[in-house]
Design a protein around this motif. Structure first.
Motif, short mmCIF file in Angstrom:
data_model
loop_
_atom_site.label_atom_id
_atom_site.label_comp_id
_atom_site.label_asym_id
_atom_site.label_seq_id
_atom_site.Cartn_x
_atom_site.Cartn_y
_atom_site.Cartn_z
N HIS A 39 0.82 -1.21 0.00
CA HIS A 39 0.00 0.00 0.00
C HIS A 39 0.87 1.28 0.00
O HIS A 39 0.44 2.32 -0.48
CB HIS A 39 -0.93 -0.01 1.23
CG HIS A 39 -2.12 0.87 1.07
ND1 HIS A 39 -3.41 0.39 0.99
CD2 HIS A 39 -2.22 2.22 0.94
CE1 HIS A 39 -4.25 1.41 0.84
NE2 HIS A 39 -3.55 2.53 0.80
N ASP A 199 -11.40 -3.87 11.30
CA ASP A 199 -11.32 -3.51 9.89
C ASP A 199 -12.68 -2.95 9.51
O ASP A 199 -13.51 -2.69 10.40
CB ASP A 199 -10.91 -4.72 9.02
CG ASP A 199 -10.21 -4.27 7.73
OD1 ASP A 199 -10.89 -3.66 6.87
OD2 ASP A 199 -9.00 -4.49 7.58
N ARG A 336 -1.88 -10.27 0.19
CA ARG A 336 -0.90 -9.53 -0.60
C ARG A 336 -0.94 -9.94 -2.07
O ARG A 336 -0.95 -11.14 -2.36
CB ARG A 336 0.48 -9.85 -0.03
CG ARG A 336 1.57 -8.89 -0.34
CD ARG A 336 1.25 -7.47 -0.06
NE ARG A 336 2.26 -6.71 0.64
CZ ARG A 336 2.00 -5.55 1.20
NH1 ARG A 336 0.79 -5.02 1.17
NH2 ARG A 336 2.96 -4.88 1.80
P1 NAD Z 1 -3.56 -2.87 2.63
O1 NAD Z 1 -4.27 -1.99 1.68
O2 NAD Z 1 -3.16 -4.23 2.19
O3 NAD Z 1 -4.42 -3.04 3.97
C1 NAD Z 1 -5.07 -1.99 4.63
C2 NAD Z 1 -6.20 -2.60 5.47
O4 NAD Z 1 -6.75 -1.58 6.31
C3 NAD Z 1 -7.35 -3.14 4.62
O5 NAD Z 1 -7.76 -4.40 5.12
C4 NAD Z 1 -8.45 -2.10 4.82
O6 NAD Z 1 -9.76 -2.64 4.72
C5 NAD Z 1 -8.15 -1.65 6.24
N1 NAD Z 1 -8.69 -0.34 6.59
C6 NAD Z 1 -8.78 0.77 5.81
N2 NAD Z 1 -9.35 1.79 6.51
C7 NAD Z 1 -9.59 1.30 7.75
C8 NAD Z 1 -10.17 1.85 8.94
N3 NAD Z 1 -10.59 3.10 8.98
N4 NAD Z 1 -10.27 1.05 10.04
C9 NAD Z 1 -9.83 -0.23 10.00
N5 NAD Z 1 -9.30 -0.80 8.91
C10 NAD Z 1 -9.18 -0.05 7.80
O7 NAD Z 1 -2.27 -2.05 3.13
P2 NAD Z 1 -0.85 -2.61 3.66
O8 NAD Z 1 0.02 -2.89 2.50
O9 NAD Z 1 -1.09 -3.62 4.71
O10 NAD Z 1 -0.27 -1.27 4.34
C11 NAD Z 1 -0.90 -0.70 5.47
C12 NAD Z 1 -0.30 0.66 5.77
O11 NAD Z 1 1.01 0.47 6.31
C13 NAD Z 1 -0.14 1.58 4.58
O12 NAD Z 1 -0.40 2.91 4.97
C14 NAD Z 1 1.33 1.41 4.21
O13 NAD Z 1 1.83 2.51 3.51
C15 NAD Z 1 1.93 1.30 5.58
N6 NAD Z 1 3.25 0.69 5.67
C16 NAD Z 1 4.11 1.21 6.57
C17 NAD Z 1 5.35 0.64 6.74
C18 NAD Z 1 6.29 1.19 7.77
O14 NAD Z 1 7.45 0.76 7.80
N7 NAD Z 1 5.87 2.09 8.64
C19 NAD Z 1 5.74 -0.46 5.97
C20 NAD Z 1 4.82 -0.99 5.04
C21 NAD Z 1 3.57 -0.41 4.92
#
Ligand code: NAD
Ligand code: ZN
Ligand code: ZN
Length: 341
Positions: A39, A199, A336
């Motif tokens: 994401h 979620d 994923r």
């Molecule tokens: P993803 O799109 O696969 O999953 C996001 C999930 O959150 C989905 O299941 C979605 O339905 C859910 N969601 C959305 N809005 C929500 C809400 N208001 N309440 C509860 N659930 C909600 O994304 P991902 O690849 O798992 O990435 C998640 C986040 O982590 C992204 O913002 C990404 O950029 C970030 N990330 C950060 C790091 C880091 O090192 N800090 C590393 C990787 C990803």
């Protein structure tokens, strides 16, 4: 060779005419087996968090060694490896400790392959140093690719809170997507705390229960915080892991975190939080961890080899990249997506 290129301004295209790189010195050329679709790529594409450069996307990469530079030791053609993603300088103290995710020079360097430099959504990827590769033994690179981020990031976030994750405590996981669905499995394996997942769709909540959550709450419910506090009782949650990072989820986290708890915001959802002396219980640590260390990646591979974590994968080819990003944008990828050249 074929590659998924980001040209800035939301412009992602698949090209066929990129030159296959040739490794020198300690560089390694990888034949890509799989590249995970994170994401964070959407934050890059849609929100421009990396700008002014054209590069190949893909920061969750695994494959087989195709060719090595003349100085490479410990790797040979055909070895299956994962690419450690946050590339540091390799020399400062955090890098010497393998914490390249917190390299002293992060502010003056690109974040890594697929994050400003050429990544792995391509037939081949040039890795700048063999230091950044980790053997995966007989794991399949297609399945293993997301371990380097979708598993490493939650693993590292959980590990720092492990002393608090005792069997009489509660942990809340917000967002059961790519990272969150692995977080649930790591928590189930590494601690005895009761897991409460949040979620926004019934399918994701059902998915969470299959992966070890004792409770699953829809965070769009107006009383989501009350539902969580009904489960935890007066002590509230010891740890909250927010894999969304929007203002609404940070708000939910602040309402359910207990005294001396860890409120860990991993998601890059652009949320805002205004500090207020009475806004959090005493002793709460709020943190925004970034990825994990190289040695933690080795530990994650250990979990995968023992089949203690399993990444739910949807396979696509490189030509489908734009379509896959669109699916991810609309919440249509379960687990994923992995692009396979
Ligand atoms: P993803 O799109 O696969 O999953 C996001 C999930 O959150 C989905 O299941 C979605 O339905 C859910 N969601 C959305 N809005 C929500 C809400 N208001 N309440 C509860 N659930 C909600 O994304 P991902 O690849 O798992 O990435 C998640 C986040 O982590 C992204 O913002 C990404 O950029 C970030 N990330 C950060 C790091 C880091 O090192 N800090 C590393 C990787 C990803
Ligand atoms: Zn990522
Ligand atoms: Zn460094």
């Amino acid at each position: 060779m074929k590659a998924v290129r980001f040209f800035g301004n939301k412009d992602v295209r698949v090209v066929n005419d990129l030159e296959k790189p040739s490794p020198k010195g300690d560089e390694v050329l990888l034949k890509i087996g799989g590249a995970g679709v994170c994401h964070s790529d959407l934050h890059i594409i849609d929100e421009g968090i990396v700008s002014g450069v054209t590069f190949t996307l893909g920061h969750e990469n695994a494959g087989w060694i195709e060719e090595i530079g003349e100085d490479v030791k410990g790797f040979k053609k055909g070895d299956a490896v994962l690419v450690y993603g946050p590339w540091g300088c390799g020399h400062c103290k955090p890098c010497q400790h393998s914490n390249e995710n917190y390299c002293d020079h992060q502010s003056e360097m690109a974040f890594g392959g697929g994050l400003g430099l050429n990544g792995g959504m391509a037939d081949y990827m040039l890795v700048p140093s063999s230091r950044l590769l980790v053997h995966i033994h007989d794991l399949d690179p297609v399945i293993a690719a997301p371990l380097t981020d979708a598993a490493l990031t939650p693993y590292s976030a959980i590990k720092r809170s492990l002393p608090k994750l005792m069997p009489d405590e509660y942990v809340v996981v917000i967002g059961v997507g790519g990272l969150g669905h692995v977080a649930l499995q790591i928590l189930s394996e590494m601690c005895g705390s009761t897991i409460i997942a949040c979620d926004i769709t019934p399918e994701r909540l059902e998915f969470a229960k299959k992966l070890g959550a004792a409770y699953a709450i829809n965070s769009t419910d107006k009383d989501a915080a009350e539902q969580i506090k009904k489960i935890t009782g007066i002590k509230k949650a010891k740890v909250v892991l927010d894999f969304v990072g929007a203002s609404s989820t940070i708000d939910l986290g602040t309402k359910v975190i207990g005294l001396d708890g860890d409120l860990t915001i991993v998601g890059l959802g652009g949320g805002k939080y205004e500090y207020n002396m009475n806004g959090l219980p005493f002793g709460v640590s709020m943190t925004n961890p970034y990825w994990g260390s190289r040695t933690e990646l080795m530990e994650v591979i250990g979990l995968a080899i023992q089949k203690k974590i399993h990444i739910e994968i949807e396979k696509y080819n490189l030509d489908q990249a734009v379509e896959v990003y669109d699916k991810l944008r609309h919440g249509q990828i379960k687990g994923r997506a992995v692009l396979i050249p």
